[in-house]
Design a protein around this motif. Structure first.
Motif, PDB file in Angstrom:
ATOM      1  N   GLN A  22       0.895  -1.147  -0.041  1.00 20.85           N
ATOM      2  CA  GLN A  22       0.018  -0.009   0.063  1.00 20.85           C
ATOM      3  C   GLN A  22       0.928   1.358  -0.098  1.00 20.85           C
ATOM      4  O   GLN A  22       1.491   1.607   0.943  1.00 20.85           O
ATOM      5  CB  GLN A  22      -0.804   0.068   1.215  1.00 20.85           C
ATOM      6  CG  GLN A  22      -1.606   1.369   1.214  1.00 20.85           C
ATOM      7  CD  GLN A  22      -2.816   1.312   0.252  1.00 20.85           C
ATOM      8  OE1 GLN A  22      -3.602   0.591   0.119  1.00 20.85           O
ATOM      9  NE2 GLN A  22      -2.738   2.467  -0.566  1.00 20.85           N
ATOM     10  N   PRO A  23       0.663   2.222  -1.105  1.00 18.41           N
ATOM     11  CA  PRO A  23       1.291   3.328  -1.020  1.00 18.41           C
ATOM     12  C   PRO A  23       0.627   4.405  -0.168  1.00 18.41           C
ATOM     13  O   PRO A  23      -0.394   4.327  -0.149  1.00 18.41           O
ATOM     14  CB  PRO A  23       1.339   3.880  -2.545  1.00 18.41           C
ATOM     15  CG  PRO A  23       0.798   2.632  -3.380  1.00 18.41           C
ATOM     16  CD  PRO A  23       0.236   1.655  -2.345  1.00 18.41           C
ATOM     17  N   ASP A  24       1.406   5.348   0.462  1.00 21.01           N
ATOM     18  CA  ASP A  24       0.641   6.406   1.324  1.00 21.01           C
ATOM     19  C   ASP A  24       0.269   7.524   0.189  1.00 21.01           C
ATOM     20  O   ASP A  24       0.757   7.382  -0.821  1.00 21.01           O
ATOM     21  CB  ASP A  24       1.339   6.771   2.796  1.00 21.01           C
ATOM     22  CG  ASP A  24       2.581   7.394   2.389  1.00 21.01           C
ATOM     23  OD1 ASP A  24       2.942   8.025   1.126  1.00 21.01           O
ATOM     24  OD2 ASP A  24       3.500   7.451   3.360  1.00 21.01           O
ATOM     25  N   GLU A  25      -0.333   8.806   0.831  1.00 22.85           N
ATOM     26  CA  GLU A  25      -0.679   9.723   0.059  1.00 22.85           C
ATOM     27  C   GLU A  25       0.671  10.152  -0.700  1.00 22.85           C
ATOM     28  O   GLU A  25       0.539  10.470  -2.039  1.00 22.85           O
ATOM     29  CB  GLU A  25      -1.459  10.785   0.592  1.00 22.85           C
ATOM     30  CG  GLU A  25      -2.882  10.495   0.837  1.00 22.85           C
ATOM     31  CD  GLU A  25      -3.083   9.677   2.298  1.00 22.85           C
ATOM     32  OE1 GLU A  25      -2.128   9.447   2.763  1.00 22.85           O
ATOM     33  OE2 GLU A  25      -4.073   9.416   2.573  1.00 22.85           O
ATOM     34  N   ALA A  26       1.642  10.370  -0.127  1.00 17.78           N
ATOM     35  CA  ALA A  26       2.886  11.132  -0.516  1.00 17.78           C
ATOM     36  C   ALA A  26       3.501  10.006  -1.696  1.00 17.78           C
ATOM     37  O   ALA A  26       4.117  10.712  -2.677  1.00 17.78           O
ATOM     38  CB  ALA A  26       3.771  11.440   0.548  1.00 17.78           C
ATOM     39  N   HIS A  45     -10.314  -1.904   0.674  1.00 14.95           N
ATOM     40  CA  HIS A  45     -10.681  -0.808   1.276  1.00 14.95           C
ATOM     41  C   HIS A  45     -10.586  -0.536   2.832  1.00 14.95           C
ATOM     42  O   HIS A  45      -9.969   0.248   3.380  1.00 14.95           O
ATOM     43  CB  HIS A  45     -11.674   0.231   0.664  1.00 14.95           C
ATOM     44  CG  HIS A  45     -11.381   0.792  -0.621  1.00 14.95           C
ATOM     45  ND1 HIS A  45     -12.348   1.049  -1.554  1.00 14.95           N
ATOM     46  CD2 HIS A  45     -10.231   0.927  -1.446  1.00 14.95           C
ATOM     47  CE1 HIS A  45     -12.018   1.430  -2.584  1.00 14.95           C
ATOM     48  NE2 HIS A  45     -10.632   1.528  -2.587  1.00 14.95           N
ATOM     49  N   HIS A  46     -11.477  -1.403   3.272  1.00 17.88           N
ATOM     50  CA  HIS A  46     -11.438  -1.402   5.049  1.00 17.88           C
ATOM     51  C   HIS A  46     -10.442  -2.023   5.705  1.00 17.88           C
ATOM     52  O   HIS A  46     -10.265  -2.206   6.792  1.00 17.88           O
ATOM     53  CB  HIS A  46     -12.884  -1.608   5.266  1.00 17.88           C
ATOM     54  CG  HIS A  46     -13.164  -3.269   4.883  1.00 17.88           C
ATOM     55  ND1 HIS A  46     -13.615  -3.596   3.641  1.00 17.88           N
ATOM     56  CD2 HIS A  46     -12.788  -4.205   5.606  1.00 17.88           C
ATOM     57  CE1 HIS A  46     -13.571  -4.970   3.605  1.00 17.88           C
ATOM     58  NE2 HIS A  46     -13.297  -5.389   4.563  1.00 17.88           N
ATOM     59  N   ASN A  47      -9.355  -2.468   4.964  1.00 17.04           N
ATOM     60  CA  ASN A  47      -8.161  -3.189   5.637  1.00 17.04           C
ATOM     61  C   ASN A  47      -7.656  -2.234   6.756  1.00 17.04           C
ATOM     62  O   ASN A  47      -7.238  -1.142   6.301  1.00 17.04           O
ATOM     63  CB  ASN A  47      -7.384  -3.618   4.541  1.00 17.04           C
ATOM     64  CG  ASN A  47      -6.121  -4.651   5.397  1.00 17.04           C
ATOM     65  OD1 ASN A  47      -5.222  -4.079   6.285  1.00 17.04           O
ATOM     66  ND2 ASN A  47      -5.964  -5.519   4.895  1.00 17.04           N
ATOM     67  N   LEU A  52      -5.522   3.417   2.500  1.00 11.62           N
ATOM     68  CA  LEU A  52      -5.762   4.734   2.522  1.00 11.62           C
ATOM     69  C   LEU A  52      -7.394   5.007   2.855  1.00 11.62           C
ATOM     70  O   LEU A  52      -8.241   4.261   2.455  1.00 11.62           O
ATOM     71  CB  LEU A  52      -5.496   5.210   1.234  1.00 11.62           C
ATOM     72  CG  LEU A  52      -4.107   5.342   0.905  1.00 11.62           C
ATOM     73  CD1 LEU A  52      -3.915   6.094  -0.437  1.00 11.62           C
ATOM     74  CD2 LEU A  52      -3.294   6.010   2.005  1.00 11.62           C
ATOM     75  N   THR A  53      -7.622   6.189   3.456  1.00 11.81           N
ATOM     76  CA  THR A  53      -9.029   6.649   3.701  1.00 11.81           C
ATOM     77  C   THR A  53      -9.795   6.662   2.576  1.00 11.81           C
ATOM     78  O   THR A  53     -11.046   6.176   2.225  1.00 11.81           O
ATOM     79  CB  THR A  53      -9.016   7.593   4.789  1.00 11.81           C
ATOM     80  OG1 THR A  53      -8.249   7.496   5.788  1.00 11.81           O
ATOM     81  CG2 THR A  53     -10.617   7.707   5.191  1.00 11.81           C
ATOM     82  N   ASP A  54      -9.530   7.199   1.483  1.00 13.02           N
ATOM     83  CA  ASP A  54      -9.936   7.667   0.405  1.00 13.02           C
ATOM     84  C   ASP A  54      -9.171   7.512  -0.782  1.00 13.02           C
ATOM     85  O   ASP A  54      -8.616   8.521  -1.436  1.00 13.02           O
ATOM     86  CB  ASP A  54     -10.614   9.271   0.401  1.00 13.02           C
ATOM     87  CG  ASP A  54     -11.570   9.379  -0.902  1.00 13.02           C
ATOM     88  OD1 ASP A  54     -11.648   8.343  -1.743  1.00 13.02           O
ATOM     89  OD2 ASP A  54     -11.565  10.574  -1.205  1.00 13.02           O
ATOM     90  N   GLU A  55      -8.857   6.290  -1.147  1.00 12.45           N
ATOM     91  CA  GLU A  55      -7.814   6.162  -2.264  1.00 12.45           C
ATOM     92  C   GLU A  55      -8.322   6.549  -3.549  1.00 12.45           C
ATOM     93  O   GLU A  55      -7.494   7.371  -4.411  1.00 12.45           O
ATOM     94  CB  GLU A  55      -7.334   4.507  -2.385  1.00 12.45           C
ATOM     95  CG  GLU A  55      -6.300   4.296  -3.437  1.00 12.45           C
ATOM     96  CD  GLU A  55      -5.546   3.098  -3.139  1.00 12.45           C
ATOM     97  OE1 GLU A  55      -5.056   2.715  -4.195  1.00 12.45           O
ATOM     98  OE2 GLU A  55      -5.230   2.503  -2.184  1.00 12.45           O
ATOM     99  N   ALA A  60      -7.533  10.004  -7.971  1.00 12.14           N
ATOM    100  CA  ALA A  60      -8.565  11.060  -9.120  1.00 12.14           C
ATOM    101  C   ALA A  60      -7.896  12.363  -9.032  1.00 12.14           C
ATOM    102  O   ALA A  60      -7.785  13.135  -9.957  1.00 12.14           O
ATOM    103  CB  ALA A  60      -9.905  11.076  -8.715  1.00 12.14           C
ATOM    104  N   GLU A  61      -7.725  12.978  -7.932  1.00 10.63           N
ATOM    105  CA  GLU A  61      -7.020  14.321  -7.731  1.00 10.63           C
ATOM    106  C   GLU A  61      -5.713  14.395  -8.226  1.00 10.63           C
ATOM    107  O   GLU A  61      -5.209  15.320  -8.745  1.00 10.63           O
ATOM    108  CB  GLU A  61      -7.033  14.633  -5.974  1.00 10.63           C
ATOM    109  CG  GLU A  61      -6.390  15.980  -5.790  1.00 10.63           C
ATOM    110  CD  GLU A  61      -6.479  16.197  -4.327  1.00 10.63           C
ATOM    111  OE1 GLU A  61      -5.275  16.637  -3.730  1.00 10.63           O
ATOM    112  OE2 GLU A  61      -7.560  15.990  -3.782  1.00 10.63           O
TER     113      GLU A  61
END
Length: 160
Positions: A22-26, A45-47, A52-55, A60-61
């Motif tokens: 799992q990559p983090d946001e950064a 998603h719920h692991n 991430l909370t909102d991958e 998308a961002e």
């Protein structure tokens, strides 16, 4: 091309496909900077072990496409594998990063993909997978390994 070895269990399959835990946001920003255009997530998603909370929102961002194939770790299915193959086939020229939580699911999927004649050679795919873990239990049938039937899942460098 630069590798992002600071991401958990980072592996390069070829010049356009990479994998990891799992990559983090950064690290998602780093993936974008590397030229990744598509993120495929085989994790759930719920692991609670780092999802991430909102991958979808994060990806998308950053302007990348997001493909979510939630694979139950206790029950990987042929339908999951079919969705994985279809995701790769649908984007033959894209730079794709495939991840789950630890890169266990992903490495097993790429091992089976090699058995089916795609991607890495079978020995390279086995080496890749075994550098992360050795599937057993519910994964034995999935990776078509009679040797793994009845064996526990074992993680490289960790004694469970």
């Amino acid at each position: 091309m630069t590798d992002l070895t600071h991401i958990l269990n980072w592996r390069r399959i070829d010049m356009r496909i990479t994998t990891s835990g799992q990559p983090d946001e950064a690290q998602m920003v780093d993936l974008k900077s590397l030229g990744v255009t598509h993120i495929v997530n085989l994790g759930i998603h719920h692991n609670g072990k780092g999802a991430l909370t909102d991958e979808l929102g994060t990806v998308a961002e950053l302007g990348m496409a997001y493909i979510y194939i939630p694979v139950d770790f206790e029950n990987p299915t042929d339908a999951d594998y079919k969705a994985f193959k279809e995701a790769l086939a649908a984007h033959p020229n894209a730079n794709i990063h495939v991840h789950c939580i630890y890169n266990a699911r992903v490495s097993a999927f790429f091992y089976r993909y090699a058995i089916d004649g795609f991607g890495l050679t079978v020995p390279k795919a086995m080496e890749n997978m075994e550098s992360i873990w050795r599937p057993g239990a519910d994964w034995a049938d999935f990776i078509r390994s009679t040797e793994a039937v009845g064996q526990p899942n074992r993680y490289a460098g960790e004694d469970y």
